[in-house]
Design a protein around this motif. Structure first.
Motif, PDB file in Angstrom:
ATOM      1  N   ALA A 155       0.986  -1.201  -0.006  1.00  0.00           N
ATOM      2  CA  ALA A 155      -0.095  -0.055  -0.080  1.00  0.00           C
ATOM      3  C   ALA A 155       0.787   1.311   0.046  1.00  0.00           C
ATOM      4  O   ALA A 155       0.521   2.332  -0.613  1.00  0.00           O
ATOM      5  N   GLU A 156       2.007   1.018   0.796  1.00  0.00           N
ATOM      6  CA  GLU A 156       2.825   2.364   0.877  1.00  0.00           C
ATOM      7  C   GLU A 156       3.626   2.704  -0.676  1.00  0.00           C
ATOM      8  O   GLU A 156       3.642   3.796  -1.110  1.00  0.00           O
ATOM      9  N   PHE A 157       3.935   1.724  -1.244  1.00  0.00           N
ATOM     10  CA  PHE A 157       4.446   1.508  -2.455  1.00  0.00           C
ATOM     11  C   PHE A 157       3.585   2.174  -3.678  1.00  0.00           C
ATOM     12  O   PHE A 157       3.870   3.021  -4.246  1.00  0.00           O
ATOM     13  N   ASP A 158       2.324   1.490  -3.395  1.00  0.00           N
ATOM     14  CA  ASP A 158       1.377   1.917  -4.343  1.00  0.00           C
ATOM     15  C   ASP A 158       0.975   3.526  -4.225  1.00  0.00           C
ATOM     16  O   ASP A 158       0.973   4.366  -5.268  1.00  0.00           O
ATOM     17  N   ALA A 159       0.897   3.783  -3.059  1.00  0.00           N
ATOM     18  CA  ALA A 159       0.321   5.347  -2.522  1.00  0.00           C
ATOM     19  C   ALA A 159       1.432   6.399  -3.247  1.00  0.00           C
ATOM     20  O   ALA A 159       0.971   7.421  -3.711  1.00  0.00           O
ATOM     21  N   ILE A 160       2.640   6.081  -3.253  1.00  0.00           N
ATOM     22  CA  ILE A 160       3.671   7.167  -3.617  1.00  0.00           C
ATOM     23  C   ILE A 160       4.113   6.990  -5.134  1.00  0.00           C
ATOM     24  O   ILE A 160       5.166   7.324  -5.400  1.00  0.00           O
ATOM     25  N   ALA A 161       3.570   5.712  -5.657  1.00  0.00           N
ATOM     26  CA  ALA A 161       4.063   5.325  -7.011  1.00  0.00           C
ATOM     27  C   ALA A 161       5.620   4.702  -6.909  1.00  0.00           C
ATOM     28  O   ALA A 161       6.463   5.277  -7.895  1.00  0.00           O
ATOM     29  N   LYS A 162       5.948   4.124  -5.911  1.00  0.00           N
ATOM     30  CA  LYS A 162       7.431   3.828  -5.646  1.00  0.00           C
ATOM     31  C   LYS A 162       7.778   2.606  -6.394  1.00  0.00           C
ATOM     32  O   LYS A 162       7.084   1.615  -6.502  1.00  0.00           O
ATOM     33  N   ASP A 163       8.878   2.570  -7.194  1.00  0.00           N
ATOM     34  CA  ASP A 163       9.343   1.354  -7.821  1.00  0.00           C
ATOM     35  C   ASP A 163       9.385  -0.021  -7.045  1.00  0.00           C
ATOM     36  O   ASP A 163      10.345   0.024  -5.891  1.00  0.00           O
ATOM     37  N   PHE A 164       8.584  -1.027  -7.283  1.00  0.00           N
ATOM     38  CA  PHE A 164       8.698  -2.145  -6.549  1.00  0.00           C
ATOM     39  C   PHE A 164       9.962  -2.797  -6.446  1.00  0.00           C
ATOM     40  O   PHE A 164      10.409  -3.796  -5.793  1.00  0.00           O
ATOM     41  N   MET A 165      10.795  -2.586  -7.446  1.00  0.00           N
ATOM     42  CA  MET A 165      12.260  -3.238  -7.615  1.00  0.00           C
ATOM     43  C   MET A 165      13.010  -2.780  -6.165  1.00  0.00           C
ATOM     44  O   MET A 165      14.002  -3.311  -6.196  1.00  0.00           O
ATOM     45  N   LEU A 166      12.519  -1.638  -5.852  1.00  0.00           N
ATOM     46  CA  LEU A 166      13.345  -1.149  -4.504  1.00  0.00           C
ATOM     47  C   LEU A 166      12.824  -1.639  -3.488  1.00  0.00           C
ATOM     48  O   LEU A 166      13.411  -1.375  -2.092  1.00  0.00           O
ATOM     49  N   MET A 167      11.894  -2.496  -3.249  1.00  0.00           N
ATOM     50  CA  MET A 167      11.363  -3.166  -2.169  1.00  0.00           C
ATOM     51  C   MET A 167      12.407  -4.430  -1.640  1.00  0.00           C
ATOM     52  O   MET A 167      12.838  -4.806  -2.256  1.00  0.00           O
ATOM     53  N   ASP A 168      12.624  -4.401  -0.423  1.00  0.00           N
ATOM     54  CA  ASP A 168      13.278  -5.192   0.471  1.00  0.00           C
ATOM     55  C   ASP A 168      13.087  -6.641   0.156  1.00  0.00           C
ATOM     56  O   ASP A 168      11.798  -6.888   0.037  1.00  0.00           O
ATOM     57  N   SER A 169      14.097  -7.455  -0.135  1.00  0.00           N
ATOM     58  CA  SER A 169      13.640  -8.805  -0.548  1.00  0.00           C
ATOM     59  C   SER A 169      13.025  -9.809   0.574  1.00  0.00           C
ATOM     60  O   SER A 169      12.377 -10.851   0.416  1.00  0.00           O
ATOM     61  N   ASP A 170      13.217  -9.060   1.925  1.00  0.00           N
ATOM     62  CA  ASP A 170      12.827  -9.930   2.901  1.00  0.00           C
ATOM     63  C   ASP A 170      11.330  -9.333   3.437  1.00  0.00           C
ATOM     64  O   ASP A 170      10.965  -9.866   4.458  1.00  0.00           O
ATOM     65  N   THR A 171      10.803  -8.580   2.657  1.00  0.00           N
ATOM     66  CA  THR A 171       9.356  -8.175   2.897  1.00  0.00           C
ATOM     67  C   THR A 171       8.582  -9.336   2.870  1.00  0.00           C
ATOM     68  O   THR A 171       8.640  -9.922   1.903  1.00  0.00           O
ATOM     69  N   PRO A 172       7.490  -9.345   3.947  1.00  0.00           N
ATOM     70  CA  PRO A 172       6.728 -10.701   3.950  1.00  0.00           C
ATOM     71  C   PRO A 172       6.050 -10.929   2.611  1.00  0.00           C
ATOM     72  O   PRO A 172       5.890 -12.041   2.030  1.00  0.00           O
ATOM     73  N   CYS A 173       5.536  -9.929   1.720  1.00  0.00           N
ATOM     74  CA  CYS A 173       4.771 -10.141   0.573  1.00  0.00           C
ATOM     75  C   CYS A 173       5.689 -10.841  -0.537  1.00  0.00           C
ATOM     76  O   CYS A 173       5.399 -11.612  -1.327  1.00  0.00           O
ATOM     77  N   VAL A 174       7.008 -10.190  -0.456  1.00  0.00           N
ATOM     78  CA  VAL A 174       8.152 -10.784  -1.256  1.00  0.00           C
ATOM     79  C   VAL A 174       8.437 -12.186  -0.943  1.00  0.00           C
ATOM     80  O   VAL A 174       8.570 -12.974  -1.839  1.00  0.00           O
ATOM     81  N   VAL A 175       8.621 -12.499   0.197  1.00  0.00           N
ATOM     82  CA  VAL A 175       9.016 -13.718   0.720  1.00  0.00           C
ATOM     83  C   VAL A 175       7.832 -14.764   0.217  1.00  0.00           C
ATOM     84  O   VAL A 175       8.162 -16.039  -0.176  1.00  0.00           O
ATOM     85  N   ASP A 176       6.653 -14.370   0.514  1.00  0.00           N
ATOM     86  CA  ASP A 176       5.514 -15.619   0.255  1.00  0.00           C
ATOM     87  C   ASP A 176       5.268 -15.515  -1.095  1.00  0.00           C
ATOM     88  O   ASP A 176       4.954 -16.838  -1.539  1.00  0.00           O
ATOM     89  N   THR A 177       5.518 -14.767  -1.852  1.00  0.00           N
ATOM     90  CA  THR A 177       5.341 -14.754  -3.267  1.00  0.00           C
ATOM     91  C   THR A 177       6.458 -15.689  -4.028  1.00  0.00           C
ATOM     92  O   THR A 177       6.410 -16.166  -4.623  1.00  0.00           O
ATOM     93  N   TYR A 178       7.730 -15.686  -3.679  1.00  0.00           N
ATOM     94  CA  TYR A 178       8.951 -16.374  -3.749  1.00  0.00           C
ATOM     95  C   TYR A 178       8.395 -17.906  -3.425  1.00  0.00           C
ATOM     96  O   TYR A 178       8.635 -18.831  -4.374  1.00  0.00           O
ATOM     97  N   LYS A 179       8.013 -17.825  -2.460  1.00  0.00           N
ATOM     98  CA  LYS A 179       7.562 -19.579  -1.920  1.00  0.00           C
ATOM     99  C   LYS A 179       6.486 -19.841  -2.875  1.00  0.00           C
ATOM    100  O   LYS A 179       6.562 -21.101  -3.438  1.00  0.00           O
ATOM    101  N   ALA A 180       5.448 -18.879  -3.323  1.00  0.00           N
ATOM    102  CA  ALA A 180       4.617 -19.472  -4.010  1.00  0.00           C
ATOM    103  C   ALA A 180       4.783 -19.932  -5.578  1.00  0.00           C
ATOM    104  O   ALA A 180       4.718 -20.997  -5.950  1.00  0.00           O
ATOM    105  N   ILE A 181       5.798 -19.030  -6.254  1.00  0.00           N
ATOM    106  CA  ILE A 181       6.095 -19.234  -7.635  1.00  0.00           C
ATOM    107  C   ILE A 181       7.280 -20.556  -7.609  1.00  0.00           C
ATOM    108  O   ILE A 181       7.358 -21.188  -8.676  1.00  0.00           O
TER     109      ILE A 181
END
Length: 251
Positions: A219-245
């Motif tokens: 929500a934070e990244f969406d609100a300020i149109a921040k590049d998702f490539m800059l999101m930390d790799s240990d962010t929960p949504c990134v970790v969960d997505t990694y496990k899923a794919i």
């Protein structure tokens, strides 16, 4: 042909954010591979999520060809068609570790039938040039029904916990069984506040590869149109997505 992953589902379930995170994961884990992100939604939301400045879209190319034909300049039109591959190359934006292509939004009102048809041909054209292609599909069933996403290796159905979202991906899976040639199909639940809401959902035999919990970081990244490539790799949504794919045999 490498991996072609198409994400589809109801509008508002977070397909674009999920697509951006998947591109991030692939680019970080496969630095020696060629990765293409395709924004197949006319709203071009994936470009913003990935920090891409789009100058030329597929619709711009298609419109140029049509305008030339309608002006009666048939020779130039034929040349434009034959040069379509080179124009598409110009539309592909090269980033440090992935490439990006946008379908664009037609200027005229009405359906997107023509540009969707063109997109289908483009996907077929470029599929052999990349190791991974991630397609953020238009919301709903239209692109599946019209066989725009006709041949992919992985079809991922995205839903939130709403009854409508679940019914939409069930409908998509039914149509896709006849309209799409895929090697694997699965569903993923996204933006889930309470995992118990989706634990016992009957998906008619479709495998659920993961549940992505609601994450304030998205929500934070969406609100300020921040590049998702800059999101930390240990962010929960990134970790969960990694496990899923990983479960989906993407990585």
């Amino acid at each position: 042909m490498g991996v072609i992953l198409a994400l589809t589902g109801k509008g508002g379930v977070g397909k674009t954010s999920l697509s951006a995170i998947i591109v991030k994961i692939l680019s970080e884990n496969f630095k020696d591979k060629k990765i293409l992100a395709i924004d197949a939604d006319p709203a071009i939301g994936l470009a913003t999520a990935l920090g891409v400045d789009v100058k030329l879209t597929l619709d711009d190319i298609r419109t140029e060809i049509i305008d030339t034909v309608e002006s009666g300049d048939n020779k130039s039109a034929l040349e434009l068609v034959s040069e379509s591959r080179y124009k598409i190359a110009d539309a592909i934006v090269e980033k440090d570790n992935f490439a990006f292509l946008a379908i664009g939004r037609p200027e005229s009102k009405g359906c997107y039938c023509r540009i969707n048809s063109y997109l289908k041909n483009v996907i077929e054209m470029v599929s052999s040039q990349f190791d991974y292609i991630v397609i953020d599909c238009e919301a709903g069933i239209e692109q599946i029904n019209r066989r725009v996403i006709e041949k992919v290796t992985h079809l991922l159905l995205v839903s939130d916990a709403s009854r409508k979202g679940i019914e939409v991906i069930k409908s998509i899976s039914k149509v896709a069984s006849e309209a799409v040639q895929y090697d694997k199909i699965a569903c993923i639940f996204n933006r889930i506040e309470d995992t118990s809401l989706v634990e016992n959902v009957d998906m008619n035999g479709i495998e659920c590869i993961g549940v992505i919990k609601a994450d304030k970081k998205i929500a934070e990244f969406d609100a300020i149109a921040k590049d998702f490539m800059l999101m930390d790799s240990d962010t929960p949504c990134v970790v969960d997505t990694y496990k899923a794919i990983k479960k989906f045999n993407i990585i």
